[in-house]
Design a protein around this motif. Structure first.
Motif, PDB file in Angstrom:
ATOM      1  N   GLU A 168       0.838  -1.203   0.000  1.00 25.67           N
ATOM      2  CA  GLU A 168       0.000   0.000   0.000  1.00 25.67           C
ATOM      3  C   GLU A 168       0.873   1.253   0.000  1.00 25.67           C
ATOM      4  O   GLU A 168       0.557   2.242  -0.663  1.00 25.67           O
ATOM      5  N   PHE A 204       2.036   1.853  -3.469  1.00 29.83           N
ATOM      6  CA  PHE A 204       0.953   2.387  -4.295  1.00 29.83           C
ATOM      7  C   PHE A 204       0.824   3.892  -4.076  1.00 29.83           C
ATOM      8  O   PHE A 204       0.692   4.665  -5.033  1.00 29.83           O
ATOM      9  N   PHE A 228      -7.821   8.051  -2.763  1.00 27.35           N
ATOM     10  CA  PHE A 228      -7.049   6.817  -2.932  1.00 27.35           C
ATOM     11  C   PHE A 228      -5.893   6.757  -1.934  1.00 27.35           C
ATOM     12  O   PHE A 228      -5.691   5.750  -1.260  1.00 27.35           O
ATOM     13  N   GLU A 237      -5.477   3.962   0.982  1.00 26.83           N
ATOM     14  CA  GLU A 237      -4.308   3.081   1.024  1.00 26.83           C
ATOM     15  C   GLU A 237      -3.555   3.229   2.343  1.00 26.83           C
ATOM     16  O   GLU A 237      -3.084   2.244   2.910  1.00 26.83           O
ATOM     17  N   THR A 264       1.484  -0.478  -9.885  1.00 24.48           N
ATOM     18  CA  THR A 264       0.370  -0.169  -8.990  1.00 24.48           C
ATOM     19  C   THR A 264      -0.960  -0.460  -9.662  1.00 24.48           C
ATOM     20  O   THR A 264      -1.838  -1.103  -9.082  1.00 24.48           O
ATOM     21  N   GLU A 278      -3.433  -3.276  -8.221  1.00 25.17           N
ATOM     22  CA  GLU A 278      -4.746  -2.806  -7.792  1.00 25.17           C
ATOM     23  C   GLU A 278      -5.856  -3.515  -8.565  1.00 25.17           C
ATOM     24  O   GLU A 278      -6.901  -3.850  -8.013  1.00 25.17           O
ATOM     25  N   THR A 295      -6.162  -6.994  -7.147  1.00 29.33           N
ATOM     26  CA  THR A 295      -6.797  -6.909  -5.835  1.00 29.33           C
ATOM     27  C   THR A 295      -8.296  -6.676  -5.982  1.00 29.33           C
ATOM     28  O   THR A 295      -9.101  -7.249  -5.243  1.00 29.33           O
ATOM     29  N   GLU A 333     -11.417  -1.548  -2.259  1.00 30.65           N
ATOM     30  CA  GLU A 333     -10.632  -1.908  -3.441  1.00 30.65           C
ATOM     31  C   GLU A 333     -11.455  -1.749  -4.711  1.00 30.65           C
ATOM     32  O   GLU A 333     -10.915  -1.442  -5.772  1.00 30.65           O
TER      33      GLU A 333
END
Length: 172
Positions: free
Chosen positions: A53, A56, A79, A83, A131, A135, A138, A170
């Protein structure tokens, strides 16, 4: 292929939800279906989240000042907030896991070093691409958790809310 113009964009609110979870109430080391493999898998996955995280956040921050669109700037802010909170909550979960016998904190440190090694010398755009890729993966897992809730059957009630909250965010 048709072009998408700004007026046809669907706004997405990316809102950090500051949550607290009752990790101390985790009943057993094998918190997922009383199964050591399922529990170890979830512990190992959680160990990757704090550093992941963080990466990211850093990869998005490198481009934040180049964004002109107000709506996109707000989404980036949301975001980053999400994160950061995911990282914090997984750090807390990892500490609880350590107390139950899974050394997720040590795994966090190992993963962080591996991640640092893997991004060393990478261009900023490559880091952002990484990223976006992770993402997306995820989000696929999150969608699966949310549309097939039976996947979490047997998960300790102190952990399930963490996984559901993280999955919802997410998908944003």
């Amino acid at each position: 292929m048709s072009q998408i113009n700004a007026s046809s964009k669907t706004p997405i609110d990316v809102l950090p939800r500051h949550m607290e979870f009752p990790y101390a109430q985790m009943q057993t080391k094998d918190f997922f279906d009383n199964n050591c493999l399922k529990s170890a898998y979830m512990a190992a996955m959680s160990a990757t989240f704090p550093a992941g995280e963080g990466e990211f956040i850093e990869s998005v921050r490198m481009f934040r000042d180049q964004v002109q669109d107000k709506e996109l700037k707000q989404q980036i802010k949301g975001f980053i907030g999400q994160e950061a909170h995911h990282s914090l909550q997984h750090k807390r979960f990892n500490e609880a896991l350590r107390d139950k016998g899974y050394d997720a904190v040590r795994l966090e440190e190992v993963f962080e070093k591996d991640l640092e090694w893997s991004i060393k010398g990478r261009k900023d755009k490559e880091r952002l691409g990484f990223t976006v890729c992770v993402e997306h993966m995820t989000a696929v897992l999150a969608y699966d958790f949310l549309t097939k809730p039976e996947r979490m059957d047997g998960m300790d009630p102190s952990i399930k809310p963490l996984m559901l909250w993280h999955a919802v965010e997410e998908l944003e």
